[in-house]
Design a protein around this motif. Structure first.
Motif, PDB file in Angstrom:
ATOM      1  N   ASN A 126       0.832  -1.202   0.000  1.00 42.56           N
ATOM      2  CA  ASN A 126       0.000   0.000   0.000  1.00 42.56           C
ATOM      3  C   ASN A 126       0.866   1.251   0.000  1.00 42.56           C
ATOM      4  O   ASN A 126       2.026   1.214   0.427  1.00 42.56           O
ATOM      5  CB  ASN A 126      -0.968   0.003   1.192  1.00 42.56           C
ATOM      6  CG  ASN A 126      -0.253   0.034   2.521  1.00 42.56           C
ATOM      7  OD1 ASN A 126       0.250   1.070   2.960  1.00 42.56           O
ATOM      8  ND2 ASN A 126      -0.185  -1.119   3.184  1.00 42.56           N
ATOM      9  N   HIS A 139      -4.279   0.268  -2.134  1.00 42.70           N
ATOM     10  CA  HIS A 139      -3.755  -1.063  -1.851  1.00 42.70           C
ATOM     11  C   HIS A 139      -3.530  -1.776  -3.179  1.00 42.70           C
ATOM     12  O   HIS A 139      -4.414  -1.773  -4.044  1.00 42.70           O
ATOM     13  CB  HIS A 139      -4.733  -1.846  -0.977  1.00 42.70           C
ATOM     14  CG  HIS A 139      -5.019  -1.184   0.333  1.00 42.70           C
ATOM     15  ND1 HIS A 139      -4.380  -1.521   1.501  1.00 42.70           N
ATOM     16  CD2 HIS A 139      -5.873  -0.177   0.645  1.00 42.70           C
ATOM     17  CE1 HIS A 139      -4.827  -0.768   2.490  1.00 42.70           C
ATOM     18  NE2 HIS A 139      -5.734   0.062   1.996  1.00 42.70           N
ATOM     19  N   CYS A 158      -9.175  -1.481  -0.434  1.00 46.68           N
ATOM     20  CA  CYS A 158      -8.898  -2.170   0.822  1.00 46.68           C
ATOM     21  C   CYS A 158      -8.393  -3.578   0.532  1.00 46.68           C
ATOM     22  O   CYS A 158      -8.374  -4.020  -0.625  1.00 46.68           O
ATOM     23  CB  CYS A 158     -10.137  -2.214   1.715  1.00 46.68           C
ATOM     24  SG  CYS A 158     -11.517  -3.134   1.009  1.00 46.68           S
ATOM     25  N   GLU A 159      -7.986  -4.286   1.600  1.00 43.85           N
ATOM     26  CA  GLU A 159      -7.409  -5.621   1.463  1.00 43.85           C
ATOM     27  C   GLU A 159      -8.294  -6.680   2.114  1.00 43.85           C
ATOM     28  O   GLU A 159      -7.789  -7.677   2.619  1.00 43.85           O
ATOM     29  CB  GLU A 159      -6.018  -5.656   2.100  1.00 43.85           C
ATOM     30  CG  GLU A 159      -5.030  -4.678   1.514  1.00 43.85           C
ATOM     31  CD  GLU A 159      -3.672  -4.704   2.218  1.00 43.85           C
ATOM     32  OE1 GLU A 159      -3.411  -5.681   2.970  1.00 43.85           O
ATOM     33  OE2 GLU A 159      -2.885  -3.761   2.036  1.00 43.85           O
ATOM     34  N   ASP A 160      -9.598  -6.482   2.108  1.00 42.61           N
ATOM     35  CA  ASP A 160     -10.471  -7.461   2.751  1.00 42.61           C
ATOM     36  C   ASP A 160     -10.554  -8.742   1.917  1.00 42.61           C
ATOM     37  O   ASP A 160      -9.936  -8.862   0.854  1.00 42.61           O
ATOM     38  CB  ASP A 160     -11.855  -6.869   3.013  1.00 42.61           C
ATOM     39  CG  ASP A 160     -12.580  -6.463   1.730  1.00 42.61           C
ATOM     40  OD1 ASP A 160     -12.091  -6.794   0.625  1.00 42.61           O
ATOM     41  OD2 ASP A 160     -13.636  -5.808   1.816  1.00 42.61           O
TER      42      ASP A 160
END
Length: 393
Positions: A126, A139, A158-160
């Protein structure tokens, strides 16, 4: 000029099977120097001559400043000093930077080469950029094939779990096939915990993804992310190269469009010095070893449950959306894709409604056909208006 001790060290290390790039890193010199000394039958003798002036001399202070700022990619620095008037080639720049790499924190680790089609390594990075005129964190998911070093990069907010799975799906589609294993770090999207005895408990969604595409999931050892050193190096490569050239983007679509273009025109054709081949050339062998993609794409949508109100609406992210009136009071399941498409399913997993997510200020989202039977079933009392006419008169 290297010393006599360096000469014999080069000969000994090479005899022991060390790679030229590792010998150069250890001695703080370039690979050409190592090759030149390996070709000599005996060490050079004589006094060092006074070095001549170089085209690079006026730009060395600028290069040093770039190195201090963390920019170590020679191609990026070459591009910048050419804008300042440098008329030389890239070899001078690389030769100047190479001895200084010893000043960087040591990241050296053992490289394990894998067979074609055996492994893909996945990781996130990121950084902050200007996106649509605002400073925000981006990200980047980087996926690298272990044999060819061909990579795929995708930027996300995001990195979900859902974005992790989407990044992997897009990478597999980009490569046109599936490797035997996928190696990940210990992010919760993929790994829940490492149990006693070394057993890994994977996230159920990640196991579903692995089953759908037919690869074996693998996880790095705890506190040892460098097990996947190939992709870690590529995360740094993307940051030091792409994001040094491009720092302002109109939208997420614009950012990912530039990333795809950069991968195709810059990353794929680059020469891998340890193989003297490009990732694109090595991928020809790896492509044949990949498994075929399944017919159906894995669904990376967010999933949730709702109860339909008696007015025929459900609430999702601050707004309300219509469903057919026959489902009033019943439970339904939701799937929200990463492009903000809302799909509603009944208990039999049949699609009953579809909307685009909207802000609350856009008002309730209604499909007229959903509520037409409801309004038809509502009785409306009829009154003779002559009563009101008498009162008014």
């Amino acid at each position: 000029m290297l010393s006599r001790e360096d000469f014999y060290m080069i000969k000994q290390l090479r005899k022991e099977g060390a790679h030229i790039v590792d010998i150069a890193h250890r001695l703080g010199c370039c690979e050409r120097t190592v090759r030149r000394y390996l070709a000599l039958p005996a060490p050079k003798t004589g006094r060092r001559t006074q070095p001549r002036g170089s085209k690079l001399d006026p730009f060395k202070s600028f290069i040093d400043h770039q190195l201090a700022e963390g920019v170590w990619n020679a191609e990026v620095i070459l591009h910048k000093i050419k804008d300042l008037g440098y008329a030389g080639g890239g070899t001078l720049v690389r030769d100047y930077i190479h001895p200084k790499r010893a000043l960087r924190p040591n990241r050296k680790t053992v490289r394990f080469e894998t067979a074609p089609g055996h492994q893909l390594q996945h990781d996130w990075g990121n950084l902050e950029v200007l996106l649509a005129g605002e400073r925000c964190k981006v990200h980047i998911a980087v996926n690298v094939l272990g044999y060819s070093r061909r990579l795929h990069v995708w930027a996300a907010p995001c990195e979900d779990a859902e974005h992790t799975y989407e990044a992997l799906v897009q990478a597999l589609e980009h490569f046109g096939g599936v490797p035997a294993t996928v190696l990940v770090d210990n992010q919760k999207a993929a790994v829940l915990r490492h149990n006693a005895g070394g057993e890994v408990q994977f996230n159920e969604g990640f196991l579903q993804l692995a089953h759908h595409y037919g690869f074996s999931p693998k996880a790095c050892q705890p506190h040892r992310p460098r097990t996947k050193g190939k992709v870690e190096r590529m995360v740094g490569y993307v940051k030091d190269h792409f994001f040094q050239r491009y720092q302002r983007f109109e939208s997420w679509a614009h950012l990912n469009q530039l990333l795809t273009q950069w991968v195709t025109t810059v990353a794929d054709p680059r020469t891998l010095r340890q193989f003297d081949q490009s990732p694109a050339a090595r991928f020809i062998d790896e492509k044949a070893a990949l498994q075929a993609l399944p017919v159906m794409r894995f669904d990376t949508s967010y999933r949730d449950l709702r109860q339909v109100g008696w007015d025929g609406y459900i609430e999702v992210r601050g707004n309300r959306y219509s469903v057919p009136e026959s489902y009033c009071g019943q439970g339904v399941s939701l799937r929200i894709s990463l492009d903000d498409t809302l799909r509603v399913y009944d208990k039999h997993d049949a699609l009953i409604a579809e909307h685009r997510l909207r802000a609350r200020t856009d008002g309730w989202q209604t499909t007229p056909s959903h509520h037409k039977p409801l309004w038809q079933s509502v009785g409306v009392q009829q009154r003779n208006l002559s009563v009101y006419e008498e009162v008014l008169s």
